[in-house]
Each structure stands twice: as C-alpha cells, then as structure tokens.
Scaffold this motif. Structure first.
Motif, PDB file in Angstrom:
ATOM      1  N   THR A  25       0.627  -1.397   0.125  1.00 59.32           N
ATOM      2  CA  THR A  25      -0.164  -0.289   0.278  1.00 59.32           C
ATOM      3  C   THR A  25       0.575   1.287  -0.142  1.00 59.32           C
ATOM      4  O   THR A  25       2.091   1.168   0.199  1.00 59.32           O
ATOM      5  CB  THR A  25      -0.648   0.142   1.221  1.00 59.32           C
ATOM      6  OG1 THR A  25      -0.278   0.448   2.608  1.00 59.32           O
ATOM      7  CG2 THR A  25      -1.580  -1.977   1.380  1.00 59.32           C
ATOM      8  N   GLU A  32      -1.786  -4.940   2.461  1.00 54.12           N
ATOM      9  CA  GLU A  32      -2.807  -5.825   1.946  1.00 54.12           C
ATOM     10  C   GLU A  32      -3.063  -7.178   1.878  1.00 54.12           C
ATOM     11  O   GLU A  32      -1.933  -7.482   0.794  1.00 54.12           O
ATOM     12  CB  GLU A  32      -3.481  -4.948   0.795  1.00 54.12           C
ATOM     13  CG  GLU A  32      -4.940  -5.118   0.628  1.00 54.12           C
ATOM     14  CD  GLU A  32      -5.700  -4.738  -1.727  1.00 54.12           C
ATOM     15  OE1 GLU A  32      -5.396  -3.580  -1.635  1.00 54.12           O
ATOM     16  OE2 GLU A  32      -4.997  -5.219  -2.566  1.00 54.12           O
ATOM     17  N   GLU A  34      -5.648 -10.143   0.908  1.00 55.33           N
ATOM     18  CA  GLU A  34      -7.176 -10.027   0.281  1.00 55.33           C
ATOM     19  C   GLU A  34      -7.493 -11.574   0.599  1.00 55.33           C
ATOM     20  O   GLU A  34      -6.265 -12.360   0.813  1.00 55.33           O
ATOM     21  CB  GLU A  34      -7.027  -9.925  -1.393  1.00 55.33           C
ATOM     22  CG  GLU A  34      -8.504 -10.820  -1.786  1.00 55.33           C
ATOM     23  CD  GLU A  34      -8.900 -10.417  -3.120  1.00 55.33           C
ATOM     24  OE1 GLU A  34      -9.498 -11.204  -4.044  1.00 55.33           O
ATOM     25  OE2 GLU A  34      -7.607 -10.492  -3.749  1.00 55.33           O
ATOM     26  N   LEU A  64     -11.025  -7.645   2.536  1.00 58.92           N
ATOM     27  CA  LEU A  64      -9.339  -6.219   2.378  1.00 58.92           C
ATOM     28  C   LEU A  64      -8.955  -6.673   4.098  1.00 58.92           C
ATOM     29  O   LEU A  64      -9.842  -5.477   4.270  1.00 58.92           O
ATOM     30  CB  LEU A  64      -9.408  -5.048   1.654  1.00 58.92           C
ATOM     31  CG  LEU A  64      -9.582  -4.922  -0.070  1.00 58.92           C
ATOM     32  CD1 LEU A  64      -9.785  -4.246  -1.056  1.00 58.92           C
ATOM     33  CD2 LEU A  64      -8.125  -6.361  -0.454  1.00 58.92           C
ATOM     34  N   TYR A  74      -5.738  -5.507   6.421  1.00 61.16           N
ATOM     35  CA  TYR A  74      -4.373  -4.814   6.423  1.00 61.16           C
ATOM     36  C   TYR A  74      -3.359  -4.826   7.553  1.00 61.16           C
ATOM     37  O   TYR A  74      -3.412  -5.550   8.611  1.00 61.16           O
ATOM     38  CB  TYR A  74      -4.570  -3.576   6.218  1.00 61.16           C
ATOM     39  CG  TYR A  74      -5.199  -2.614   5.076  1.00 61.16           C
ATOM     40  CD1 TYR A  74      -4.448  -2.715   4.290  1.00 61.16           C
ATOM     41  CD2 TYR A  74      -7.066  -2.166   5.610  1.00 61.16           C
ATOM     42  CE1 TYR A  74      -5.135  -2.027   2.543  1.00 61.16           C
ATOM     43  CE2 TYR A  74      -6.700  -1.972   4.891  1.00 61.16           C
ATOM     44  CZ  TYR A  74      -7.037  -1.521   3.141  1.00 61.16           C
ATOM     45  OH  TYR A  74      -7.245  -1.389   1.989  1.00 61.16           O
ATOM     46  N   LEU A 129      -8.914   2.287   3.875  1.00 60.14           N
ATOM     47  CA  LEU A 129      -7.968   3.290   4.780  1.00 60.14           C
ATOM     48  C   LEU A 129      -8.343   4.340   3.103  1.00 60.14           C
ATOM     49  O   LEU A 129      -8.405   4.365   1.940  1.00 60.14           O
ATOM     50  CB  LEU A 129      -6.327   2.084   3.495  1.00 60.14           C
ATOM     51  CG  LEU A 129      -5.081   2.893   3.294  1.00 60.14           C
ATOM     52  CD1 LEU A 129      -4.110   3.136   4.956  1.00 60.14           C
ATOM     53  CD2 LEU A 129      -4.374   1.507   2.727  1.00 60.14           C
ATOM     54  N   THR A 136     -10.037   1.657  -0.254  1.00 62.30           N
ATOM     55  CA  THR A 136     -10.363   0.138   0.496  1.00 62.30           C
ATOM     56  C   THR A 136     -11.567   0.192  -0.746  1.00 62.30           C
ATOM     57  O   THR A 136     -11.527  -1.102  -1.545  1.00 62.30           O
ATOM     58  CB  THR A 136     -10.144   0.529   1.328  1.00 62.30           C
ATOM     59  OG1 THR A 136      -9.413   0.172   2.514  1.00 62.30           O
ATOM     60  CG2 THR A 136     -11.095  -1.609   1.689  1.00 62.30           C
ATOM     61  N   ARG A 148     -10.265  -0.248  -4.286  1.00 68.01           N
ATOM     62  CA  ARG A 148      -9.178  -1.916  -5.087  1.00 68.01           C
ATOM     63  C   ARG A 148     -10.280  -2.324  -4.570  1.00 68.01           C
ATOM     64  O   ARG A 148     -10.884  -3.194  -5.718  1.00 68.01           O
ATOM     65  CB  ARG A 148      -8.336  -2.099  -3.880  1.00 68.01           C
ATOM     66  CG  ARG A 148      -7.520  -3.130  -3.459  1.00 68.01           C
ATOM     67  CD  ARG A 148      -6.685  -3.458  -4.824  1.00 68.01           C
ATOM     68  NE  ARG A 148      -6.146  -4.784  -4.505  1.00 68.01           N
ATOM     69  CZ  ARG A 148      -5.968  -5.611  -5.756  1.00 68.01           C
ATOM     70  NH1 ARG A 148      -5.885  -5.411  -6.826  1.00 68.01           N
ATOM     71  NH2 ARG A 148      -5.786  -6.455  -5.675  1.00 68.01           N
TER      72      ARG A 148
END
Length: 243
Positions: free
Chosen positions: A54, A61, A63, A68, A70, A83, A93, A96
């Motif tokens: 990130t 990050e 998955e 998601l 962190y 985020l 976030t 993404r």
C-alpha cells in the motif's frame, strides 16, 4: 488471555470473509511469501488470496475471501476498515474493492438471464436480484426513467423459500420479461409455473462472485455496484460504461 484474543480475532475474520476456502488462491508475489505464511499461521484454516503493498510504509493489503485487511510484514498486527488517502480524499479500500469485483460481462451467465430491452437497447447492465428484494423493486421503478438500455436480470433468490418460488414462477412464465416487470414494478404477483430452470446455476455464479446481497449491478465496463442507484447516478454509470 492472548489465546482468547487470538480466537476472537480468528472468528471475526472468518465471519467477515464468509467461506474463506471458496476462492482459488491467486499467485502470491515472492516478496510477500513470508507474510502469507505468518498470516495463515496466526489464523489457521484461512487462505490468503493475495498480498500487495500500500502507499503506507510497512502496511500490506491482504485479500481473504473477497475481504481486504491490512497487516505489517510479520503479521503481528491486523486491521479491518478503510484505508484513506487524506490528501486526495480517496477511499483506497473502496477503490481496490471496485478493481477486485470487476468482471467481463461475457463471463456472466447472460444466457440464463431474463432480457428487458428499452429503446434501442444500446447500453447494457446485468442485475443479480431477488424477487422479494425491496431495493430491487425500487431499481425497476428507477429504470422506468431510463431509456436505451438492455437489462439482463439474473434471478438470485437468497431471501427465503418464497423468493425461490417467485423466481421459478417468473422464469417459467409464458413471457418472463413481462411477468418480471409487472411483479417488480407494479406488484402483480406471478402465476404459479414450473419448468426446467437455471436458478441453481445462477446461484453458483453469484456465490463465485461473492454476491451477498441484492441488487448487485454490473455495467458494460465490468464495474459493479451493490445496491440501488437513483436515476441520475444510474444514467451516469451507464454512459460512462458505454464509453
């Protein structure tokens, strides 16, 4: 106390991610392999699908099952939430998540959809919807204000047995598109009908896409929106996707 806290975190993670084993793990960059191993050691039974850097130093990050999270490179700390890029006012976030949910419309089961065409049908959208979903009905009302669009409706009955019954009645009707519009837009209950239908296949496709609520809307550019959109926003998304 530490073991209890770890158990609570694991349960929370599993709850957030649903069936964490459902997705096939993507290839993890070799730079983050140690983090993957550390993370999975802290949360036994959880499969990491992807790890990436990130903009925040030493924050990665992770998955997992469409969610998601962190963490630091050693997985000593794990954070859930958005985020934010405070300087540019961007939810990184959400941005993404939009990237991860993007698909090609050709990969969706359009052959199993009920097709509604308005005007020249030049713009396209796909809706996973439950016939008892209030926001799905609201979306159909909104669509009355939209022209020149082809809507592919995929019956995704997740709200209970009555939803499944109505979905089958709609799909098996003599004119499914008319029956769907009359029920979702005007409240005219579909007549009982039975036939061979693709509801199970649509259900499987929706689960693979991690659709957990309806409506889930896909646009021509592969972007996805979960939930109802007012007419102006829907019009804007259709125009942007068509370009």
């Amino acid at each position: 106390m530490m073991l209890h806290l770890r158990s609570v975190l694991a349960l929370a993670l599993w709850s957030l991610c649903g069936l964490v084993q459902a997705a096939s793990p993507s290839k993890i960059d070799a730079r983050f392999e140690a983090t993957r191993q550390a993370f999975e050691a802290v949360f036994p039974g959880v499969t990491v699908d992807g790890i990436r850097a990130t903009p925040f130093p030493n924050l990665l990050e992770v998955e997992v099952g469409g969610t998601l999270l962190y963490t630091d490179p050693q997985a000593n700390f794990v954070m859930q939430g958005s985020l934010l890029d405070s300087k540019n006012r961007i939810d990184l976030t959400e941005q993404r998540m939009q990237e991860l949910s993007r698909v090609s419309l050709n990969d969706l089961p359009l052959d199993k959809a009920i097709k509604l065409v308005k005007g020249d049908g030049s713009r396209h959208m796909v809706i996973f919807e439950d016939p008892n979903c209030g926001y799905c009905k609201r979306l159909h009302t909104t669509l009355q204000e939209i022209d020149n669009v082809t809507v592919y409706s995929l019956m995704f009955p997740i709200l209970g047995p009555d939803s499944r019954r109505k979905a089958e009645d709609i799909w098996c009707a003599q004119n499914p598109a008319k029956t769907l519009s009359e029920w979702m837009g005007d409240g005219v209950r579909p007549e009982k009908a039975s036939c061979e239908h693709p509801l199970d296949q649509i259900q499987a496709a929706g689960q693979k896409l991690r659709i957990r609520a309806t409506p889930a809307i896909y646009f021509a550019d592969g972007s996805r929106v979960d939930g109802w959109l007012p007419a102006a926003q829907l019009q804007s998304r259709l125009d942007a996707a068509a370009q």
